[in-house]
Design a protein around this motif. Structure first.
Motif, PDB file in Angstrom:
ATOM      1  N   GLU A   1       0.832  -1.205   0.000  1.00 13.91           N
ATOM      2  CA  GLU A   1       0.000   0.000   0.000  1.00 13.91           C
ATOM      3  C   GLU A   1       0.865   1.254   0.000  1.00 13.91           C
TER       4      GLU A   1
ATOM      5  N   GLU B   1       2.172   1.986  -3.380  1.00 12.94           N
ATOM      6  CA  GLU B   1       1.159   2.624  -4.228  1.00 12.94           C
ATOM      7  C   GLU B   1       1.107   4.124  -3.958  1.00 12.94           C
ATOM      8  N   TRP B   2       1.127   4.505  -2.673  1.00  6.20           N
ATOM      9  CA  TRP B   2       1.133   5.929  -2.327  1.00  6.20           C
ATOM     10  C   TRP B   2       2.365   6.617  -2.903  1.00  6.20           C
ATOM     11  N   ASN B   3       3.497   5.955  -2.778  1.00 11.16           N
ATOM     12  CA  ASN B   3       4.748   6.565  -3.229  1.00 11.16           C
ATOM     13  C   ASN B   3       4.729   6.789  -4.738  1.00 11.16           C
TER      14      ASN B   3
ATOM     15  N   ILE C   1       1.906  10.614  -3.190  1.00 12.27           N
ATOM     16  CA  ILE C   1       1.244  10.980  -1.934  1.00 12.27           C
ATOM     17  C   ILE C   1       2.277  10.963  -0.819  1.00 12.27           C
TER      18      ILE C   1
ATOM     19  N   PHE D   1       3.717  10.580   2.715  1.00 14.07           N
ATOM     20  CA  PHE D   1       3.331   9.899   3.954  1.00 14.07           C
ATOM     21  C   PHE D   1       4.500   9.772   4.930  1.00 14.07           C
TER      22      PHE D   1
ATOM     23  N   GLN E   1      -7.045   1.207   4.639  1.00 14.95           N
ATOM     24  CA  GLN E   1      -6.179   1.799   3.628  1.00 14.95           C
ATOM     25  C   GLN E   1      -6.895   2.819   2.748  1.00 14.95           C
TER      26      GLN E   1
ATOM     27  N   ARG F   1      -5.706   6.677   2.652  1.00 15.62           N
ATOM     28  CA  ARG F   1      -5.300   7.334   1.396  1.00 15.62           C
ATOM     29  C   ARG F   1      -6.030   8.660   1.234  1.00 15.62           C
TER      30      ARG F   1
ATOM     31  N   VAL G   1      -4.259  12.339   1.095  1.00 22.19           N
ATOM     32  CA  VAL G   1      -4.465  13.201  -0.077  1.00 22.19           C
ATOM     33  C   VAL G   1      -5.057  14.538   0.347  1.00 22.19           C
TER      34      VAL G   1
END
Length: 689
Positions: free
Chosen positions: A497, A500-502, A506, A508, A664, A668, A672
């Motif tokens: 997960e 995916e953000w990276n 995004i 975090f 998750q 997210r 965001v």
């Protein structure tokens, strides 16, 4: 009579005496040599018997392992089957090698008429009712055939099985018959060893007394040293046998009976209590602060505490009672004729009062503290296994009350045991289906509100009972050894997960995941971690491992310290979780080993009202700042607590006042929504700039 005949007679007499003397000397020498050879043969035979018994014991374990691996391979998923097939081949090969060695060592001959003798080893190997040779060869063939079938099925190298699927089923009855045969073979070898030892001892004894007689008749002053040697050798042999017999059923440190003795005699004690219609109390004891004693004073102090505790147990019980050490700081007392509940209550109080008295070790006063759990036959259970389980559960209940006390097994604990068994079963299913979810809780800076990190937390939404709190299923998983598997599920999901953000840009901060000591003790943990990061595409610098102080204290023998240095060298950050609640040495709190300290929530709660907590947090913050280590406080739930942390200088926080743990999708959205807005470039029309 003339002098010449007298001299002749005297000469013959002297010659006769000398001949008799030397003959006696040769007889004694022969006897001594025979005694020495017998001793050597006895010791060699004993070593040979021990080797054969070790092989038999290994074969018994391997036969069951082959059946287990065969069943596990058939039930395992396809990606797990190659490792299980390799283990099955290895176990089958070891079994075959050991069996060949057994035949070689015993020199057993299937054509020998000795197989008709029911007391012979050949009878066990080649005749009814055991036919051990037939079943051993059959088990080897079945194991090899099954492994080959799986290799062919999985397209593994060496898989050339051409038969049908019905031929590869491993009949458990073959393994059971093999196990029974090896058990009978072990008894037969032991009986032979005992019989041979008795014969040799009897012969040795005869030679010994004959030698003593000849020595007395001939010359005590010549053969006395030799007789002492023989006597000493005999005593050494007897002492060695007695020592081996003692060690087999006693704990080497405390001298109490060991687990093996308890297992062998517990049923006898229960039968005696049943015959006398008496109650039998099982008291399981555990030292409350034994690990702390080892960590702070060293293992010699811990050993001394165990020895003193064992002596106090012996002093506080009757000769008819049984005291045993199960291992570590776990002890068991079996109280015969225990009487009623009040009687057991009084005895337990007296035992704990005596055990909990201070212990002086090299001038240091030690207060070990002990807790006890009690199960009573036939009230709580009617067999040894359940009595020990129930006593252990009662002990756990006593420890939850604060330690230094005892607790009886009750119906409430029985229901709790049933619930834990069901929970253990459900956890096993949840691991197979990867049903554990990952929730995320952000970590932010109080100065500018920037997101500094996000912690991954395990959650379990049971299909029937709904959300089960981590504090309820994690202790059960730890006790059952499931945490390494659960940890890998959580780590893999969290890293995927975060990757995916990276990729989505995004922000975090860093992903923080909790890692237990049992996970780190897995030999391939670092390889799993790096493979997961590589497959997901997450840079190692974006990951933090949160470890508790007890993991840092783990010595080098476990390999955990070296593994953590390897992981940190790859770029993964390390954080010390729940700082201030354990026994960590300040030598481990340095920037060469730790990147961030997390202050435990118990120091953060009501920090604005509790001056002591405020001083502790300030001291930890100044320590970390001086060492160049970042710091974060967890459990901040109110505005006042945030203001106090800000005033102290603890900038990074995590808690309900910032955000609750979120699944998750919600995490997210939260990230965001709080991401910094990018400036937009506006193009003006016309001549205006």
């Amino acid at each position: 009579m003339s002098q010449q005949p007298v001299q002749a007679v005297s000469g013959r007499l002297i010659l006769l005496i000398k001949a008799g003397y030397w003959l006696a000397l040769m007889i004694i020498a022969a006897m001594v040599m025979a005694s020495f050879i017998l001793l050597q043969q006895m010791m060699a035979a004993q070593r040979q018997d021990d080797t054969l018994l070790d092989i038999v014991s290994t074969q018994k374990a391997l036969s069951q392992r082959i059946v287990f691996l065969a069943s596990a391979t058939g039930a395992a998923s396809r990606d797990q089957q190659p490792a299980l097939v390799a283990a099955l081949k290895q176990a089958t090969g070891e079994f075959q090698t050991n069996y060949d060695l057994l035949l070689q060592r015993t020199a057993a001959d299937p054509a020998s008429p000795a197989k008709l003798d029911p007391k012979s080893i050949e009878s066990v190997l080649f005749a009814k009712p055991f036919h051990l040779d037939y079943f051993s060869v059959g088990l080897i063939a079945n194991g090899e055939r099954l492994a080959s079938a799986f290799e062919s099925q999985l397209a593994m190298p060496g898989g050339d099985y051409k038969g049908g699927g019905e031929r590869v089923n491993l009949d458990a009855s073959v393994a059971n018959a093999t196990l029974s045969g090896y058990a009978a073979l072990g008894h037969r070898i032991s009986a032979y060893a005992l019989e041979r030892s008795d014969r040799l001892l009897e012969l040795h004894r005869t030679l010994f007394y004959a030698t003593i007689g000849v020595i007395v008749l001939v010359a005590l002053f010549i053969f006395r040293p030799m007789s002492n040697i023989i006597l000493r050798k005999t005593h050494e042999l007897v002492d060695a046998r007695n020592s081996m017999a003692f060690i087999a059923v006693h704990d080497g440190l405390t001298g109490l009976h060991n687990r093996s003795f308890l297992t062998d005699h517990f049923d006898t004690l229960i039968k005696g209590a049943h015959r006398r219609r008496e109650r039998l109390a099982v008291v399981q004891l555990d030292l409350d602060r034994f690990k702390q004693i080892n960590d702070t004073l060293g293992h010699p102090a811990g050993d001394y505490v165990l020895v003193v505790t064992a002596q106090r147990m012996r002093d506080s019980c009757r000769a008819s009672d049984l005291c045993a050490r199960l291992g570590g700081d776990e002890f068991v007392m079996i109280l015969n004729g225990a009487g009623g509940t009040e009687d057991i209550n009084m005895v337990a109080r007296r035992i704990l009062a005596q055990i909990n008295e201070p212990i002086i070790f090299q001038g240091t006063t030690i207060l070990p503290g002990a807790s006890a759990g009690i199960a009573v036959y036939p009230v709580d259970a009617d067999n040894a296994g359940d009595l020990l389980v129930h006593a252990d559960l009662a002990l756990y209940s006593a420890k939850k009350m604060g330690g230094g006390n005892f607790s009886f097994f009750s119906e409430e604990l029985r229901r709790e045991l049933d619930y834990r068994k069901q929970l253990e079963h459900d956890i096993r299913i949840a691991i197979e289906t990867k049903a554990f979810q990952v929730y995320f809780q952000p970590q932010v800076s109080l100065t500018n509100g920037a997101i500094s990190g996000i912690e991954a937390l395990v959650r379990w939404n049971h299909a029937e009972r709904g959300m089960i709190p981590p504090g309820e299923f994690i202790p059960v998983a730890e006790k059952c050894g499931f945490m390494p598997e659960i940890g890998r599920i959580v780590i893999a999901k969290a890293i995927n997960e975060a990757a995916e953000w990276n990729r989505a840009g995004i922000a975090f901060g860093r992903l923080a995941v909790n890692v237990s000591g049992s996970e780190l003790r897995e030999p391939d943990f670092d390889r799993f971690l790096f493979d997961t990061l590589e497959k997901a595409g997450l840079p190692p610098q974006k990951l933090s491992l949160e470890i508790v102080e007890s993991v840092i204290l783990d010595d080098e023998k476990t390999g955990i310290a070296a593994k953590l240095r390897h992981i940190r060298a790859a770029g993964v950050h390390l954080e010390l979780d729940d700082f201030g609640t354990g026994y960590a040495s300040l030598s481990h709190v340095n920037p060469n080993e730790i990147d961030r300290l997390k202050i435990d929530r118990r120091f953060v709660q009501n920090i604005h009202e509790n001056g002591d907590n405020s001083k502790i947090v300030r001291a930890i913050t100044e320590l970390a700042r001086g060492l160049g280590i970042s710091i974060i406080a967890e459990g901040a739930e109110t505005e006042a607590e945030l203001d106090s942390l800000m005033a102290i200088g603890c900038d990074q926080v995590q808690g309900y006042s910032i955000a609750f743990p979120m699944p998750q999708e919600k995490a997210r959205e939260w990230l965001v929504a709080r991401a910094p807005k990018k400036a937009r470039l506006t193009v003006l029309q016309g001549s205006l700039a």
